[in-house]
Structure formats: structure tokens, C-alpha cells
Design a protein around this motif. Structure first.
Motif, mmCIF file in Angstrom:
data_model
loop_
_atom_site.group_PDB
_atom_site.id
_atom_site.type_symbol
_atom_site.label_atom_id
_atom_site.label_comp_id
_atom_site.label_asym_id
_atom_site.label_seq_id
_atom_site.Cartn_x
_atom_site.Cartn_y
_atom_site.Cartn_z
ATOM 1 N N GLN A 175 0.805 -1.202 0.000
ATOM 2 C CA GLN A 175 0.000 0.000 0.000
ATOM 3 C C GLN A 175 0.841 1.256 0.000
ATOM 4 N N GLN A 176 0.317 2.271 -0.661
ATOM 5 C CA GLN A 176 1.048 3.527 -0.727
ATOM 6 C C GLN A 176 0.564 4.534 0.311
ATOM 7 N N ILE B 293 -0.040 6.502 3.654
ATOM 8 C CA ILE B 293 0.792 6.616 4.851
ATOM 9 C C ILE B 293 0.001 6.071 6.036
ATOM 10 N N ASP C 243 0.085 6.051 9.331
ATOM 11 C CA ASP C 243 -0.332 6.754 10.540
ATOM 12 C C ASP C 243 -1.253 7.931 10.271
ATOM 13 N N LEU C 244 -1.460 8.271 9.025
ATOM 14 C CA LEU C 244 -2.236 9.470 8.711
ATOM 15 C C LEU C 244 -3.536 9.099 8.016
ATOM 16 N N GLU D 39 -4.531 12.909 3.608
ATOM 17 C CA GLU D 39 -3.195 13.514 3.548
ATOM 18 C C GLU D 39 -2.405 12.936 2.375
ATOM 19 N N LEU E 173 -3.605 14.393 -0.809
ATOM 20 C CA LEU E 173 -3.098 15.741 -1.076
ATOM 21 C C LEU E 173 -1.654 15.707 -1.571
ATOM 22 N N VAL E 174 -0.864 14.782 -1.001
ATOM 23 C CA VAL E 174 0.506 14.638 -1.489
ATOM 24 C C VAL E 174 0.490 14.271 -2.972
ATOM 25 N N ASN E 175 -0.347 13.283 -3.311
ATOM 26 C CA ASN E 175 -0.424 12.873 -4.718
ATOM 27 C C ASN E 175 -0.910 14.009 -5.605
ATOM 28 N N ALA F 154 -0.459 17.117 -5.209
ATOM 29 C CA ALA F 154 0.646 18.057 -5.413
ATOM 30 C C ALA F 154 1.653 17.499 -6.415
ATOM 31 N N ILE F 155 1.936 16.205 -6.291
ATOM 32 C CA ILE F 155 2.913 15.595 -7.201
ATOM 33 C C ILE F 155 2.420 15.641 -8.643
ATOM 34 N N TYR F 156 1.128 15.373 -8.827
ATOM 35 C CA TYR F 156 0.591 15.362 -10.190
ATOM 36 C C TYR F 156 0.162 16.755 -10.642
ATOM 37 N N ARG G 85 -4.468 3.238 9.683
ATOM 38 C CA ARG G 85 -4.363 2.027 10.506
ATOM 39 C C ARG G 85 -5.663 1.693 11.226
ATOM 40 N N GLU H 159 -7.070 3.178 -1.149
ATOM 41 C CA GLU H 159 -5.884 2.919 -1.961
ATOM 42 C C GLU H 159 -6.196 3.134 -3.446
#
Ligand SMILES: Nc1ncnc2c1ncn2[C@@H]1O[C@H](COP(=O)(O)OP(=O)(O)OP(=O)(O)O)[C@@H](O)[C@H]1O
Ligand SMILES: [Mg+2]
Lengths: 327, 266
Positions: A107-108, A110, A112-113, A117, A120-122, A124-126, A155, A166
Motif C-alpha cells: 500500500q502507498q 501513509i 499513521d495518517l 493527507e 493531497l501529497v499525490n 501536489a505531485i501530479y 491504521r 488505496e
């Protein structure tokens, strides 16, 4: 338009045999003794845009290896691949924006979050704008029936919820080629159906090509008209589900119910008797004899119900692979 | 170009936010780390003062100059704890768990992603402490650094950081081959500790490693010399040159290593 094109694709893994300890490590550095595993051995196929194709085979057949080469994660030992017009192993950003890989075992998100979140990271990357991100999360979230799960730490999510999140994270950039490696692994029947329905809807809505492996035959039969069967690194079948069954078994299963009692022995000549009781017989009839035999039965006996089917595909495939591994 | 820069800033911001929030979930751990940083700082000054208590000098360095060197060491260590350690240990973990797959499939520079993905606030005490030591060491001496000295200091310390970063990244990269052979995380820790003790304390193989291959002393003494008025422009330029060489090697090595990536079998 061809979306995925594969020619003579092979992958050999070098498996190093390392002795334990520092000395073993040093030896490993300079004189490796290694063994070669031929995971994929010269396969050819091509898949059209918007097609949904199933990719099956027993454990260790080389399915995951093939998918990883199609994504450009690992370099092929030989052969040519073209996906969406790109050479995957170059991993050009334009290519990566068009594809996604979903793996049931990895799994990609994170851990603990909350999933949001990672989303949002993805985004920003894309380089997806804030409003567009919101809209996509809403749309895909609705299709997946995800809601406040996105705001709870990963979790604390169930396996099914996590898999759906996912999928959302893997599809936020709306890729047009989807590689799915056992996306329904470990899910209960309901969640499996939900994931399947989602994939179907995504395919319809965005015209995406979907290449999917699964050990659950229902995933394949309900989504894919075409199926590739890989066995020990070789392509055993490429075609419709029906033609696969034909290839696997020369018989069809015929269940007949009668209004009268007949001696069982009379049915022996029509096919082998699989099961029977007073008013019922289950025959396995050679394919080419199905029509003539059944018309004869219908003429001679008073039949109340009739069912002609292919034997369950799971049984056929596992029998095939079992037979093969005994050799 | 501007657009690229903008998106990098956005990505860094989100990375900072996400890595802080996952870090804060473990408060006790955080507290322990803070205490150990303060302990380290005080301990290092104490050990250094023992060297000088007998009135001798350390390899010709005055007490105040040694404080500056120590300050730079701790300052760099703070950056390592905050910026390098979290990202590069997570690189090793990604390789071990096979989740590097997801990173390699992102349409961005993977080295940049891996190096900036996680940061930790726990290097901050070292950064502040190290910085204070540098100021204190300078004020103890008689030399007042000029503006040019400060600029040389800035360039050399940035070079030192880049060299450290590149070394770490190269070591972390080797986990692509040796994922099951050695625990690269431990190796990374070891290089960090190396600068703390006299080099002669190590067995000969490691001594060779720390002096020739990992220029630990170079990293701290060159910036110290520039702020103490003992450096030159050519020294500064060569440290920048060295840094760019190390950085290029780390990039070339990374893309070379990826050819051998087989992705952990799941
Ligand atoms: N990273 C690797 N290094 C060495 N050998 C590998 C690696 N990955 C896979 N293999 C080997 O290659 C063969 C094919 O593996 P692969 O994972 O592609 O099978 P699969 O069809 O996906 O199986 P499963 O249904 O169990 O997921 C296996 O024999 C496996 O042991
Ligand atoms: Mg697999």
C-alpha cells in the motif's frame, strides 16, 4: 487503438546465494554464485484501448513480474513493450501520468495518517489544482462509497475501506491504463463486488484500459471478456473465457430432470454420469455430442428441466495446473 | 521554470506537514530524542574541555577554534537528524518493503522525492545548539569575521551538507542490491557517529573508510577556517566543486542502481 503491446517479453531473475556472516557478504560482493529464475519466457500480446483483460495463472506464474515490467518498474531481460505509446522502462513523466499500479499486497497510503493527507501529497505531485482535487475526491469517493473514512488514520480502517482508499489514491490523476495486481485480495464478497463495480464504472466513464490479475475467478468472469492465462512464464491462452473453457475441457455439463423414473443404465451411452438420483441425472457429454444426444433424450424421455453448462472454471484451471505440476 | 519551482514549494510544504503530523503522534519518542540531543551536546563540550584542561592544544587548534569546529559538527548533525536521517532511513525501508514501487511510478524526480519526503523537528535543538557554539567560539577569539568570511562560511557549510547528503544517499542506494545482506540503516548511523570520536579509536578498516572515503574532518574544518579568517577563495571554490562532484555521483549512482531494482517480491 492499441494500448498495450508486448513482443517476446522475458524476465530472468538472478538469485544470489549468499553465505551468512561478513565473509559471506564480502564473497557475495565479488564472486556471486547465482541461480537464474526464468519468471517470464517470451510472451506476446496486445490490448486495445478501453479493453478490460484478465490475467490469471497459479502462484509464481510470473503475473506480478509482467505487470512490473509493463509499468516500467523493472527492466525486461529481453523483448519489447509499448504502453500508451511509451517505452515503460524509461519512466518518462508523461508516461507515468497515464498509468497506475494497484497492488493488493502493498500500500502507498501513509499508515499513521488519514488517507486524505496521502491524497493531497499525490495531488501536489501530479500538479492537480485544489478545486479539481476536491472534485475528483468527491466523484471517485462517491463511486467507491468512501466518505468520512478518508479522515481517519489508515491504521484504523478495515481492509476493505483501506483498499478503496488505496484505489482512490492510485486513480486521483485519472490514468487511462490501469494495472491491478490482485486488487481484491483478502476482501469479503461484498467488498469484492464493490471494487468490481467501481472498476467497471471507471472503465465506462473514462474509457480506461484495465489489466487485472486475481485469484478470484469471479473478478475475471464478471469484468473481463478476454483472459490471458500465464503458466510457468508462458502464455497458455489468450482469448475469451468461453474459448478457454473449451480448450480446458472437452465436456459440457448437462443436468436433466425427468417426470418419470428411468433405469440409470440407459443414460450411459450419452455421456459419463457425474451424479444422479430418482428423477435427476447429471451427465458430462463430449462437446460435439451435446446437441445430438440431447435431442435424442428429449425425444425418448419426458424431460421437465434441462441445464447445459460449462463446468466451473475454477475447477478446470486448478485441474490443469495440478496436472501440469505432477508431470 | 517558475511553475516547476512553485510546485516544488507546494510539495515540500505538504511533505513537511505530513511528516510533522506523523511524528507528533509519538510524543514519548520525541521527548526521549530531545533529551538525548541535549545530553549529546553537553557531553561533547565536556569531552572537548578535558582535552584542553591540561593546557595542551588539539592538533594545533586553539580552544575557541575547536569550539567552532564542534559547533559546526553539531550544527551539521542537526541538519542530518532533521533532513537526512528520516528520508534516507525511509528509503531503505521502502526498498525492504517493496513500496519503492509506488515512488518510482510518480511523475517526478525520485531522488528529490525520496530525499525530501520526510523531515523531523528533532534536529532543531542541535541546529540551535551548534549555531550558538559557533557564535560563542568566534566571540572567544580575537578575530572578527568579515562579510566575505561569512559568505565563504555559508558556501562551505552548504558544500559540507551537500557532501554529507550525497554520501548518505549513495550508502542508502546500495540497499537496492544489499537489501537482505546488510542493514543500511545501521551503516548510516555509524557514519554519523564517526566524526564524534578520534579516528584512531576505530579498527583499521573503518579508520581507512572514515579518513579517505568519508572526509568527515574536511566537512567541519573548512567552514571553521573560513569563519576564523584562515581560509581563501580558492579553498571555498574547491569545496563547492567537491560538493558538486559528490552530488553528481549520487545522482548517477541512483539511476544506475535502479537498473538493478527487482522490487521486493510480495
Ligand atoms: N524480486 C525477485 N527476485 C527474484 N525472483 C523473483 C522476484 N520476484 C519474483 N521472483 C520469482 O519469479 C517467479 C514469478 O513470480 P511472480 O511474483 O511474477 O509470480 P505471480 O504470478 O505474481 O505469483 P502470485 O500469484 O503468487 O502473485 C517466481 O518464481 C518468483 O519466485
Ligand atoms: Mg503476484
Amino acid at each position: 487503438m492499441i494500448s498495450i503491446d508486448v513482443k517476446g517479453l522475458s524476465k530472468n531473475y538472478q538469485i544470489a546465494e549468499k553465505e551468512p556472516g561478513l565473509r559471506g557478504s564480502l564473497k557475495y560482493l565479488f564472486l556471486r554464485t547465482s541461480r537464474e529464475v526464468k519468471a517470464v519466457q517470451g510472451i506476446n500480446f496486445s490490448i486495445n484501448e478501453g479493453e478490460m483483460v484478465g490475467f490469471i495463472g497459479p502462484n509464481g506464474a510470473g503475473k506480478t513480474t509482467t505487470l512490473k515490467m509493463l509499468c516500467g518498474l523493472i527492466h525486461p531481460s529481453s523483448g519489447l513493450i509499448s504502453v500508451a505509446g511509451y517505452k515503460p522502462q524509461r519512466r518518462s513523466p508523461k508516461f507515468l501520468r497515464k498509468i497506475t499500479l494497484v497492488m493488493g499486497q502493498k500500500q502507498q497510503l501513509i499508515w499513521d495518517l488519514p488517507p486524505i493527507e496521502s491524497l493531497l501529497v499525490n495531488a501536489a505531485i501530479y500538479g492537480i489544482s485544489e478545486s479539481e482535487t476536491k472534485r475528483r475526491i468527491k466523484n471517485l469517493g462517491e463511486m467507491l462509497e468512501l466518505d468520512d473514512e478518508l479522515y481517519r488514520p489508515v491504521r484504523k480502517l478495515s481492509l476493505g475501506q483501506r483498499m478503496k482508499a488505496e484505489l482512490l489514491a492510485s486513480l486521483l490523476h485519472l490514468p487511462s491504463v490501469l494495472f491491478l495486481d490482485e486488487p481484491t485480495l483478502g476482501l469479503d464478497v461484498n467488498s469484492q463486488i464493490r471494487v468490481r463495480d467501481f472498476l467497471l464504472e471507471y472503465n465506462r466513464k473514462y474509457g480506461a484500459t484495465i489489466f487485472l490479475t486475481s485469484h478470484y475467478m469471479a473478478d475475471i468472469t464478471s469484468l473481463c471478456e478476454r483472459v490471458l492465462v500465464l503458466h510457468k512464464g508462458n502464455l497458455f491462452h489468450d482469448g475469451s473465457m468461453a474459448s478457454l473453457t473449451e480448450k480446458l475441457t472437452p465436456y459440457r455439463s448437462v443436468k436433466i430432470e425427468f417426470s418419470n423414473l428411468y433405469p440409470l443404465s440407459e443414460f450411459r451411452k450419452y455421456g459419463s454420469i457425474h451424479e444422479s438420483n430418482d428423477h435427476y441425472v447429471h451427465l458430462l457429454i463430449p462437446r460435439e455430442r451435446v446437441i445430438p444426444n440431447i435431442s435424442e433424450i428429449l425425444e425418448k424421455y419426458s424431460v421437465t428441466d434441462l441445464e447445459i453448462k460449462d463446468p466451473p472454471i475454477e475447477n478446470l484451471i486448478s485441474r490443469l495446473f495440478l496436472k501440469d505440476s505432477k508431470k | 521554470m517558475w511553475k516547476l519551482f512553485q510546485s516544488i514549494i507546494i510539495i515540500l510544504k505538504i511533505f513537511a506537514k505530513t511528516s510533522f503530523s506523523s511524528e507528533v503522534e509519538y510524543r514519548l519518542n520525541a521527548f526521549v530524542e530531545l533529551i538525548s540531543v541535549i545530553g549529546n551536546l553537553l557531553g561533547s563540550i565536556f569531552i572537548l574541555s578535558l582535552f584542553y584542561s591540561s593546557g595542551s592544544t588539539l592538533g594545533g587548534w586553539e580552544w575557541n577554534s575547536s569550539i567552532v569546529v564542534l559547533g559546526i559538527y553539531i550544527f551539521l548533525e542537526g541538519f542530518i537528524i532533521s533532513l537526512l536521517q528520516p528520508s534516507l532511513t525511509s528509503l531503505v525501508k521502502h526498498v525492504q518493503n517493496g513500496t519503492l514501487d509506488f515512488i518510482l511510478l510518480k511523475p517526478m524526480d525520485t531522488q528529490f522525492y525520496l530525499s525530501s519526503r520526510s523531515i523531523s523537528p528533532w534536529g532543531l535543538p542541535s541546529i540551535i545548539g551548534g549555531f550558538s557554539l559557533i557564535i560563542w567560539g568566534i566571540s572567544l577569539g580575537s578575530y572578527n569575521p568579515t562579510l566575505i568570511d561569512l559568505m565563504m562560511f555559508l558556501s562551505t557549510i552548504v558544500s559540507s551538507f551537500i557532501i554529507l547528503y550525497s554520501l548518505w544517499f549513495i550508502i542508502a542506494t546500495t540497499s537496492i542490491w544489499f537489501v537482505k545482506v546488510w542493514n543500511a540503516t545501521e551503516v548510516l548511523r555509524a557514519t554519523l557517529v564517526a566524526g564524534r570520536y578520534p579516528v584512531s579509536a576505530y579498527p583499521s578498516i573503518l579508520r581507512f573508510l572514515f579518513t579517505v572515503i568519508l572526509p568527515i574532518t574536511f566537512l567541519t574544518t573548512v567552514p571553521a577556517q573560513s569563519v576564523l579568517g584562515m581560509s581563501s577563495i580558492s579553498m571555498t571554490l574547491s569545496s563547492l566543486f567537491l560538493a558538486s562532484i559528490f552530488f553528481s555521483i549520487s545522482r548517477i549512482f541512483w539511476s544506475f542502481a535502479l537498473r538493478f531494482y527487482t522490487s521486493a517480491s510480495s
